[in-house]
Design a protein around this motif. Structure first.
Motif, PDB file in Angstrom:
ATOM      1  N   ASP A 263       0.857  -1.173   0.000  1.00  0.00           N
ATOM      2  CA  ASP A 263       0.000   0.000   0.000  1.00  0.00           C
ATOM      3  C   ASP A 263       0.899   1.230   0.000  1.00  0.00           C
ATOM      4  OD1 ASP A 263      -1.942   1.911   0.314  1.00  0.00           O
ATOM      5  OD2 ASP A 263      -2.184   1.585   2.466  1.00  0.00           O
ATOM      6  N   GLY A 264       0.899   1.982  -1.083  1.00  0.00           N
ATOM      7  CA  GLY A 264       1.742   3.176  -1.189  1.00  0.00           C
ATOM      8  C   GLY A 264       1.038   4.268  -1.955  1.00  0.00           C
ATOM      9  N   ASP A 265       1.433   5.521  -1.698  1.00  0.00           N
ATOM     10  CA  ASP A 265       0.893   6.652  -2.445  1.00  0.00           C
ATOM     11  C   ASP A 265       2.059   7.600  -2.754  1.00  0.00           C
ATOM     12  OD1 ASP A 265      -0.543   8.649  -3.624  1.00  0.00           O
ATOM     13  OD2 ASP A 265      -1.912   8.972  -1.954  1.00  0.00           O
ATOM     14  N   PRO A 266       2.439   7.677  -4.029  1.00  0.00           N
ATOM     15  CA  PRO A 266       1.829   7.066  -5.210  1.00  0.00           C
ATOM     16  C   PRO A 266       2.026   5.545  -5.225  1.00  0.00           C
ATOM     17  CG  PRO A 266       3.898   8.110  -5.800  1.00  0.00           C
ATOM     18  CD  PRO A 266       3.628   8.502  -4.387  1.00  0.00           C
ATOM     19  N   PRO A 267       1.283   4.840  -6.076  1.00  0.00           N
ATOM     20  CA  PRO A 267       1.396   3.387  -6.125  1.00  0.00           C
ATOM     21  C   PRO A 267       2.823   2.934  -6.429  1.00  0.00           C
ATOM     22  CG  PRO A 267      -0.531   4.137  -7.344  1.00  0.00           C
ATOM     23  CD  PRO A 267       0.259   5.360  -6.998  1.00  0.00           C
ATOM     24  N   VAL A 268       3.137   1.717  -5.988  1.00  0.00           N
ATOM     25  CA  VAL A 268       4.468   1.146  -6.219  1.00  0.00           C
ATOM     26  C   VAL A 268       4.713   0.995  -7.716  1.00  0.00           C
ATOM     27  CG1 VAL A 268       5.903  -0.895  -5.893  1.00  0.00           C
ATOM     28  CG2 VAL A 268       4.507  -0.018  -4.003  1.00  0.00           C
ATOM     29  N   GLU A 269       5.887   1.422  -8.145  1.00  0.00           N
ATOM     30  CA  GLU A 269       6.260   1.336  -9.559  1.00  0.00           C
ATOM     31  C   GLU A 269       7.262   0.223  -9.834  1.00  0.00           C
ATOM     32  OE1 GLU A 269       7.836   5.176 -10.311  1.00  0.00           O
ATOM     33  OE2 GLU A 269       5.885   6.188 -10.336  1.00  0.00           O
ATOM     34  N   ILE A 270       8.117  -0.089  -8.836  1.00  0.00           N
ATOM     35  CA  ILE A 270       9.195  -1.058  -9.056  1.00  0.00           C
ATOM     36  C   ILE A 270       9.156  -2.137  -7.976  1.00  0.00           C
ATOM     37  CG2 ILE A 270      11.689  -1.375  -9.221  1.00  0.00           C
ATOM     38  CD1 ILE A 270      11.912   1.548 -10.053  1.00  0.00           C
ATOM     39  N   TYR A 271       9.119  -3.391  -8.421  1.00  0.00           N
ATOM     40  CA  TYR A 271       9.232  -4.547  -7.523  1.00  0.00           C
ATOM     41  C   TYR A 271      10.504  -5.298  -7.909  1.00  0.00           C
ATOM     42  CZ  TYR A 271       4.299  -3.909  -6.229  1.00  0.00           C
ATOM     43  OH  TYR A 271       3.104  -3.413  -5.768  1.00  0.00           O
ATOM     44  N   THR A 272      11.342  -5.592  -6.900  1.00  0.00           N
ATOM     45  CA  THR A 272      12.579  -6.338  -7.141  1.00  0.00           C
ATOM     46  C   THR A 272      12.667  -7.488  -6.147  1.00  0.00           C
ATOM     47  OG1 THR A 272      13.647  -4.253  -7.789  1.00  0.00           O
ATOM     48  CG2 THR A 272      15.078  -6.150  -7.426  1.00  0.00           C
ATOM     49  N   TRP A 273      13.073  -8.672  -6.647  1.00  0.00           N
ATOM     50  CA  TRP A 273      13.123  -9.872  -5.818  1.00  0.00           C
ATOM     51  C   TRP A 273      14.562 -10.280  -5.524  1.00  0.00           C
ATOM     52  CZ3 TRP A 273       8.685 -12.031  -3.867  1.00  0.00           C
ATOM     53  CH2 TRP A 273       7.484 -11.587  -4.435  1.00  0.00           C
ATOM     54  N   PHE A 274      14.796 -10.690  -4.270  1.00  0.00           N
ATOM     55  CA  PHE A 274      16.112 -11.142  -3.840  1.00  0.00           C
ATOM     56  C   PHE A 274      15.970 -12.438  -3.050  1.00  0.00           C
ATOM     57  CE2 PHE A 274      16.379  -6.571  -4.259  1.00  0.00           C
ATOM     58  CZ  PHE A 274      17.615  -6.352  -4.854  1.00  0.00           C
ATOM     59  N   LYS A 275      17.080 -13.226  -3.045  1.00  0.00           N
ATOM     60  CA  LYS A 275      17.156 -14.398  -2.174  1.00  0.00           C
ATOM     61  C   LYS A 275      18.243 -14.148  -1.156  1.00  0.00           C
ATOM     62  CE  LYS A 275      17.909 -19.392  -2.037  1.00  0.00           C
ATOM     63  NZ  LYS A 275      18.328 -20.612  -2.763  1.00  0.00           N
ATOM     64  N   GLU A 276      17.984 -14.484   0.078  1.00  0.00           N
ATOM     65  CA  GLU A 276      18.947 -14.226   1.144  1.00  0.00           C
ATOM     66  C   GLU A 276      20.295 -14.882   0.822  1.00  0.00           C
ATOM     67  OE1 GLU A 276      18.843 -14.299   5.979  1.00  0.00           O
ATOM     68  OE2 GLU A 276      18.177 -16.088   4.917  1.00  0.00           O
ATOM     69  N   GLY A 277      21.346 -14.111   1.007  1.00  0.00           N
ATOM     70  CA  GLY A 277      22.691 -14.598   0.728  1.00  0.00           C
ATOM     71  C   GLY A 277      23.213 -14.169  -0.618  1.00  0.00           C
ATOM     72  N   GLY A 278      22.353 -13.623  -1.467  1.00  0.00           N
ATOM     73  CA  GLY A 278      22.785 -13.176  -2.785  1.00  0.00           C
ATOM     74  C   GLY A 278      22.738 -11.661  -2.897  1.00  0.00           C
ATOM     75  N   ASP A 279      23.663 -11.108  -3.659  1.00  0.00           N
ATOM     76  CA  ASP A 279      23.723  -9.658  -3.830  1.00  0.00           C
ATOM     77  C   ASP A 279      22.919  -9.192  -5.041  1.00  0.00           C
ATOM     78  OD1 ASP A 279      25.429  -9.454  -1.651  1.00  0.00           O
ATOM     79  OD2 ASP A 279      27.227  -9.743  -2.893  1.00  0.00           O
ATOM     80  N   SER A 280      22.709 -10.070  -5.995  1.00  0.00           N
ATOM     81  CA  SER A 280      22.033  -9.697  -7.235  1.00  0.00           C
ATOM     82  C   SER A 280      20.560 -10.093  -7.174  1.00  0.00           C
ATOM     83  CB  SER A 280      22.688 -10.382  -8.436  1.00  0.00           C
ATOM     84  OG  SER A 280      24.058 -10.010  -8.538  1.00  0.00           O
ATOM     85  N   PRO A 281      19.690  -9.307  -7.807  1.00  0.00           N
ATOM     86  CA  PRO A 281      18.264  -9.650  -7.854  1.00  0.00           C
ATOM     87  C   PRO A 281      18.054 -10.969  -8.586  1.00  0.00           C
ATOM     88  CG  PRO A 281      18.620  -7.358  -8.513  1.00  0.00           C
ATOM     89  CD  PRO A 281      19.965  -7.998  -8.471  1.00  0.00           C
ATOM     90  N   VAL A 282      17.023 -11.704  -8.178  1.00  0.00           N
ATOM     91  CA  VAL A 282      16.675 -12.953  -8.849  1.00  0.00           C
ATOM     92  C   VAL A 282      15.443 -12.774  -9.738  1.00  0.00           C
ATOM     93  CG1 VAL A 282      17.699 -14.409  -7.069  1.00  0.00           C
ATOM     94  CG2 VAL A 282      15.289 -13.698  -6.869  1.00  0.00           C
ATOM     95  N   GLY A 283      14.805 -11.622  -9.657  1.00  0.00           N
ATOM     96  CA  GLY A 283      13.635 -11.370 -10.481  1.00  0.00           C
ATOM     97  C   GLY A 283      13.124  -9.955 -10.304  1.00  0.00           C
TER      98      GLY A 283
END
Length: 358
Positions: A263-283
């Motif tokens: 829930d954000g205002d303005p609405p969320v524009e960017i979603y980024t996925w990570f796995k614990e232990g990794g520095d780079s996004p997985v999705g």
């Protein structure tokens, strides 16, 4: 056109909200038909009489004009903003006036216009119109009455960022003597915790809970509130959560989809996925899918939701049951259902973690 005896309107039986503006013409002036060389009485602004009312929920304004009938009157009605050499329409047929116009007739030949639920857009010049049984004999009551409408209104910046302060002002062109202003949020009176100064409402350290529609009124005239003004509060994503589909135990070789909500205002524009232990996004994107999942995918996954104001995270733990463990669990069903249930409970890990612990 609705007519009724208006005699009762003169003996004080009207509602307190009804105000009268009366103009009397000792002589009616003819207006020629469209295309004729002559015209009706000149319309000078200096001749215009003014009537002022304050709008609110359902105030009424009544404008009266005396009309002297010498010919046989076939039709009489009120018009707004008449134009020379044009036949103005009856006010009851004008868009926006339906259901709000009432014509009243009394015994001394007053023909009254009663306008209900007055609004700011009702500011016009109102004139009385008479048609007779003689061709070309039409009358217009000039100079007419010009209605000016005042109302309370709220002024604010309209938008503020969480953590800042905001000031809302209740304004009116009415002449008020030492008024006390009352403030409302979403139609409900504000608590005494709100800081009010004169006709201003001060909001200190604004939060997302302060967003809403604000209106004001003068004490003693609470039935005439202002129009509502919306206050928007910009804030970073909140209540970020992650859901898993399909729900239940995750078996090696199946496909899993993670979905991030916030829930954000303005609405969320960017979603980024990570796995614990990794520095780079997985999705990226609001949803993240794992096709043909393996035990190596076991671990903590978190979603980072970002809008123009800030960033917030949500997470979930994925536990994957290997095919060998599934076969072992299936084989143990013959030795007892309790043991099988215990094996499934041990191997199937699925829990949500507090984002603050990341």
């Amino acid at each position: 056109m609705k007519k009724r005896d208006a005699g009762s309107d003169q003996d004080g039986s009207d509602q307190d909200d009804v105000q009268y503006a009366t103009v009397t013409h000792s002589r009616s002036r003819p207006v020629e038909t469209a295309g004729d060389a002559s015209s009706g009485a000149p319309d000078h602004d200096d001749d215009v009489q003014y009537a002022t009312v304050r709008t609110g929920r359902k105030p009424d304004v009544v404008i009266r004009s005396d009309q002297q009938e010498e010919l046989q009157v076939t039709l009489k009605f009120w018009v707004i903003d008449p134009v020379p050499k044009q036949d103005p329409p009856d006010l009851t047929t004008v868009a926006g006036y339906s259901g709000r116009v009432e014509y009243l007739v009394d015994k001394i030949n007053h023909f009254t216009l009663k306008l209900s639920n007055v609004m700011k857009k009702d500011e016009h010049k109102y004139c009385f119109r008479v048609l007779t049984d003689v061709e070309g004999q039409k009358w217009m009551g000039t100079p007419g009455i010009k209605l000016r409408v005042t109302e309370l209104h709220v002024e604010s910046t309209g938008e503020v960022t969480e953590g800042e302060s905001a000031v809302l002002t209740c304004k009116t062109t009415c002449s008020l003597t030492d008024p006390t202003f009352i403030w409302y949020k979403d139609g409900r009176p504000l608590t005494t915790e709100m800081i009010q100064k004169n006709q201003q409402l001060h909001l200190q350290t604004v939060s997302s809970e302060d967003a809403g529609s604000y209106s004001c009124a003068v004490r003693g005239s609470e039935h005439l509130p202002s129009t509502a003004q919306t206050l928007r509060v910009r804030h970073p994503p909140k209540s970020v959560s992650v859901s898993i589909s399909p729900s239940g135990g995750i078996v090696e070789g199946s496909s899993v989809t993670l979905t991030c909500s916030s829930d954000g205002d303005p609405p969320v524009e960017i979603y980024t996925w990570f796995k614990e232990g990794g520095d780079s996004p997985v999705g990226s994107g609001q949803s993240f899918s794992i096709i043909s999942i393996t035990v190596n995918h076991t671990g903590l996954y978190y979603c980072e939701a970002q809008n123009a104001v800030g960033v917030q995270k949500g997470s979930v733990m994925i536990g994957v049951q290997s095919r060998w463990m599934k076969k072992r669990a299936a084989g143990s069903e013959g030795t007892g259902s309790n043991q099988a249930a215990q094996a499934r409970s041990t191997d199937d890990t699925y829990e949500a973690l507090d984002p603050q612990t990341l």
